[in-house]
Design an enzyme around this catalytic site. Sequence first.
Site, PDB file in Angstrom:
ATOM      1  N   HIS A 288       0.830  -1.213   0.000  1.00 37.32           N
ATOM      2  CA  HIS A 288       0.000   0.000   0.000  1.00 37.32           C
ATOM      3  C   HIS A 288       0.860   1.255   0.000  1.00 37.32           C
ATOM      4  O   HIS A 288       1.864   1.346   0.683  1.00 37.32           O
ATOM      5  CB  HIS A 288      -1.044  -0.009   1.115  1.00 37.32           C
TER       6      HIS A 288
ATOM      7  N   ASP B 216       6.145   1.101   7.037  1.00 34.42           N
ATOM      8  CA  ASP B 216       4.736   0.806   6.739  1.00 34.42           C
ATOM      9  C   ASP B 216       4.172   1.858   5.800  1.00 34.42           C
ATOM     10  O   ASP B 216       3.767   2.924   6.249  1.00 34.42           O
ATOM     11  CB  ASP B 216       3.946   0.749   8.046  1.00 34.42           C
TER      12      ASP B 216
ATOM     13  N   GLU C  22      -4.926   1.979   2.419  1.00 34.78           N
ATOM     14  CA  GLU C  22      -5.118   0.743   3.179  1.00 34.78           C
ATOM     15  C   GLU C  22      -5.417   1.091   4.623  1.00 34.78           C
ATOM     16  O   GLU C  22      -6.272   0.485   5.259  1.00 34.78           O
ATOM     17  CB  GLU C  22      -3.838  -0.123   3.099  1.00 34.78           C
ATOM     18  N   GLU C  23      -4.686   2.076   5.135  1.00 36.56           N
ATOM     19  CA  GLU C  23      -4.674   2.331   6.581  1.00 36.56           C
ATOM     20  C   GLU C  23      -6.027   2.739   7.151  1.00 36.56           C
ATOM     21  O   GLU C  23      -6.340   2.429   8.285  1.00 36.56           O
ATOM     22  CB  GLU C  23      -3.653   3.429   6.917  1.00 36.56           C
TER      23      GLU C  23
ATOM     24  N   ASP D 108       3.383  -6.279   3.489  1.00 41.64           N
ATOM     25  CA  ASP D 108       2.933  -5.207   4.393  1.00 41.64           C
ATOM     26  C   ASP D 108       3.216  -5.563   5.851  1.00 41.64           C
ATOM     27  O   ASP D 108       2.354  -5.439   6.708  1.00 41.64           O
ATOM     28  CB  ASP D 108       1.431  -4.926   4.181  1.00 41.64           C
TER      29      ASP D 108
ATOM     30  N   HIS E 123       3.199   2.916  12.826  1.00 41.89           N
ATOM     31  CA  HIS E 123       2.245   4.019  13.012  1.00 41.89           C
ATOM     32  C   HIS E 123       2.756   5.105  13.964  1.00 41.89           C
ATOM     33  O   HIS E 123       1.957   5.733  14.662  1.00 41.89           O
ATOM     34  CB  HIS E 123       0.885   3.498  13.507  1.00 41.89           C
TER      35      HIS E 123
HETATM   36 ZN   LIG Z   1       0.637  -1.295   6.414  1.00 37.79          ZN
END
Ligand SMILES: [Zn+2]
Length: 479
Positions: A287, A299, A333-334, A361, A432
């Site tokens: 993503h 990420d 995606e998130e 991912d 994140h």
């Molecule tokens: Zn991810």
Amino acid sequence: MTQGTDRSRAFSTLVLLAALLLLPAALTAGPPPDPLTETVAALQRDALASSRAWEVLESLTVEVGHRFAGSSGDRAAVAWAERTLRELGFENVHTEPVTVPHWVRGEASGETLSPFPQAMELIALGGSVGTPDEGISAEVLEVGSLGDLEALPEEQVRGKIVFVNQQMERTRDGSGYGTTVAIRGRGPVVAAGKGAVAVLIRSVGTGPQRFPHTGGTHYDDEVPKIPAAALAIPDADVLEAQLRHGEPVRFHLRLTSRTLPDATSANVIGEIRGRERPDEIVLLGAHLDSWDVGTGAVDDGAGCAIVTATARLIGDLPRRPRRTLRVVLFANEEFGLSGARAYAEAHAEELPRHVLAVESDLGAGPPWRFGTRWAPEARPVAERIAAWLEPLGVELSEDEIHGGADLIPLAPARVPVAELPQDASRYFDVHHTANDTLTQVDPEDLAKNVAAYATLAYAAAEIPDSLGPAPEVERRQGR
Ligand SMILES: [Zn+2]
């Protein structure tokens, strides 16, 4: 001169001797490796010697940085991806529009007011509503899990700021995330259902670093939408220790988050067309979006770099594989799998010709496991690929796998999926957070991933056997 000639004569004799000695061994060692095995070995060698994935990742994180759905970084990332795939010589490079939600973080602050005033490191959960301008001040109620919260009578919860203090376990396969992440996704709905005025969670992450971890949360229309934030792990420890003193702890939380009208983003696609069956697709996904903190290197910049470098490497072979490799860099995606749903819809007619889908991912750690969800009759193909992956330290998993989140919408079409997850032991230290930057990525591990993904992708695109249809799966909850 003479000396040199003597030496070369002695060398020739040695070579002849060695050849004679090895002859019986060569006769008994069985057939030479098949061309497929030789190509896979060459791909692995080239992948390990190449820095292309690193260059792609550096370019994305330096030139774009974070790229949350609907943001200016999101638009810049789409332009970057289209440009990069073209520059790398992919075919059929194009974007497909995706409608995405547009949430804006704003500012976040929080502090304990009593008994011991302290400012706390925290971050709004994605999608959270803001607090009133002056913030919310209330007594903290600590619970160990959502189950504990659900068991409490409403009168104990009403008017409080609920603190869900559940610790995530560090594991190699990342399973600690799966068993904890519900506090982030469902915390606000469960707490609001009991009359809470706000939610604080211990960050769903690992490690002692003082970076709070964001991530999507959800509301439903049955209960009020209450503000929700995650405390950095060290701050959750301080709050927990203050609560242990036995006096009521009052907390002040202020968030200025808000939701704007939907925006437009895009899936970005590029292909290496197959030589014989170009209509059959091996989908390599990652993503493109990231959270709006850090630079999204781990990420999922790493995944974008791995699948892009993988397809390019295979495209550089003297003879292309039979089928088409399609790189799909998914939008958003998130915060809701918007790109994945849009892809499944736009390509519905073509999904029966998706012979395999795989997504990277889980960061940039070394690959260590290979799992499949494809037709049981194709198990020997998995075993054959696993033998090629073994020198890279990757073992075949017996577990049922789901594949990446962006592949969930492909499941009803029973598209075969595989997984080559990275070692996630350290992934959730930075996941994140503002600490998700290129500094966290090891170039050698990144190259190792390309070697593993290239092995799988090439095999799926070249071996004529069918891998599908995949067994039916129950629809997974949530987004
Ligand atoms: Zn991810």
